[in-house]
Design an enzyme around this catalytic site. Sequence first.
Site, PDB file in Angstrom:
ATOM      1  N   SER A 112       0.833  -1.204   0.000  1.00 59.04           N
ATOM      2  CA  SER A 112       0.000   0.000   0.000  1.00 59.04           C
ATOM      3  C   SER A 112       0.866   1.251   0.000  1.00 59.04           C
ATOM      4  CB  SER A 112      -0.900   0.027   1.232  1.00 59.04           C
ATOM      5  OG  SER A 112      -1.572  -1.197   1.379  1.00 59.04           O
TER       6      SER A 112
HETATM    7  N1  SAH Z   1       0.197  -4.910   4.419  1.00 60.25           N
HETATM    8  C1  SAH Z   1       0.738  -5.376   3.175  1.00 60.25           C
HETATM    9  C2  SAH Z   1      -0.200  -5.151   2.024  1.00 60.25           C
HETATM   10  C3  SAH Z   1      -0.340  -6.373   1.184  1.00 60.25           C
HETATM   11  S1  SAH Z   1      -1.627  -6.358   0.002  1.00 60.25           S
HETATM   12  C4  SAH Z   1       2.118  -4.785   2.926  1.00 60.25           C
HETATM   13  O1  SAH Z   1       2.570  -3.936   3.704  1.00 60.25           O
HETATM   14  O2  SAH Z   1       2.768  -5.195   1.966  1.00 60.25           O
HETATM   15  C5  SAH Z   1      -2.864  -7.324   0.814  1.00 60.25           C
HETATM   16  C6  SAH Z   1      -2.540  -8.757   1.095  1.00 60.25           C
HETATM   17  O3  SAH Z   1      -3.719  -9.361   1.625  1.00 60.25           O
HETATM   18  C7  SAH Z   1      -2.160  -9.614  -0.115  1.00 60.25           C
HETATM   19  O4  SAH Z   1      -0.885 -10.124   0.083  1.00 60.25           O
HETATM   20  C8  SAH Z   1      -3.215 -10.709  -0.140  1.00 60.25           C
HETATM   21  O5  SAH Z   1      -2.700 -11.973  -0.524  1.00 60.25           O
HETATM   22  C9  SAH Z   1      -3.667 -10.720   1.306  1.00 60.25           C
HETATM   23  N2  SAH Z   1      -4.963 -11.336   1.555  1.00 60.25           N
HETATM   24  C10 SAH Z   1      -6.112 -11.261   0.846  1.00 60.25           C
HETATM   25  N3  SAH Z   1      -7.085 -11.996   1.425  1.00 60.25           N
HETATM   26  C11 SAH Z   1      -6.538 -12.552   2.557  1.00 60.25           C
HETATM   27  C12 SAH Z   1      -7.015 -13.408   3.587  1.00 60.25           C
HETATM   28  N4  SAH Z   1      -8.262 -13.886   3.590  1.00 60.25           N
HETATM   29  N5  SAH Z   1      -6.169 -13.758   4.563  1.00 60.25           N
HETATM   30  C13 SAH Z   1      -4.894 -13.307   4.597  1.00 60.25           C
HETATM   31  N6  SAH Z   1      -4.374 -12.510   3.654  1.00 60.25           N
HETATM   32  C14 SAH Z   1      -5.185 -12.113   2.643  1.00 60.25           C
END
Ligand code: SAH
Length: 268
Positions: A112
């Site tokens: 993000s």
């Molecule tokens: N906080 C992260 C943002 C990653 S994007 C950072 O700093 O990089 C959001 C993430 O949520 C993705 O990697 C995706 O695979 C994950 N995601 C989506 N649905 C999910 C779920 N049900 N449980 C765990 N992770 C999930």
Amino acid sequence: MTQHKPAGIKLRPGFPARLDLPRAGAVPVRPAPAQAQALAHARALYPAQGLGMDSSAVRRSMVAKLAQQGIEDAMVLQAMGSIERHRFVDTALVNQAYEDTSLPIGLGQTISKPGVVSRMLALLRLGNPGRMGRVLEVGTGCGYQAAVLSLLCNEVYSIERLRGLHDKARDNLRPLRLANVHLLFGDGMVGYAKGAPYAGIIAAAGGEAVPQAWIDQLAVGGRLVAPVSSGAASPARQALVVIDKTAQGLRQTVMEAVHFVPLKSGVA
Ligand code: SAH
């Protein structure tokens, strides 16, 4: 001056980041000319020196911009200034690491943008000047937000459903030796009951509703911040939702529009 001083954050020996930010009241509204010069200098150095560069000047500039955008929480600004975002993105993208933009982290997911990370963390902490207790993060991704969170709360439980990203986050976080970050591989839609109740829950992926498990695992007095899709619009429109769990029940506030990757069930 804000009422809370930047915390005297204790880092374990060997943590490479330096906490050398000015106090919140001293964060310049606009980057001073000297700072802009330092930023240009650092940018010039970046391609040549890659990860080895001293990136504190570019981070200070990023933090000044976050303050300018309205992030007032000194502890959040300090944490954003401490964690080296360039460690969490691919080598080819390091020169964009301190721009206010989301970046690909593999497997179709993104880290993000700093503006959104700091906004969500400030919302999570709003009205709560001290360090938080246990926090659940759904969507570890590359581990960046988990690292920032580790400076704001006692324990971070961060869950990721994609094995490849869970492994990547572990590799990214290892050199930082943040003893209070617990990385979990699994479906975050069911939360993580073993760590509950949580003072805070923060989601980095947006579903059509907030899963009941998250509400159940939130402590009374706790707060949840998550992107939630609304209506049948295609592509789905998302907004940030803040839910407070009080002794009297739930209080929900819908904030600004956002664009997050979808919350999916199961693991892969
Ligand atoms: N906080 C992260 C943002 C990653 S994007 C950072 O700093 O990089 C959001 C993430 O949520 C993705 O990697 C995706 O695979 C994950 N995601 C989506 N649905 C999910 C779920 N049900 N449980 C765990 N992770 C999930």
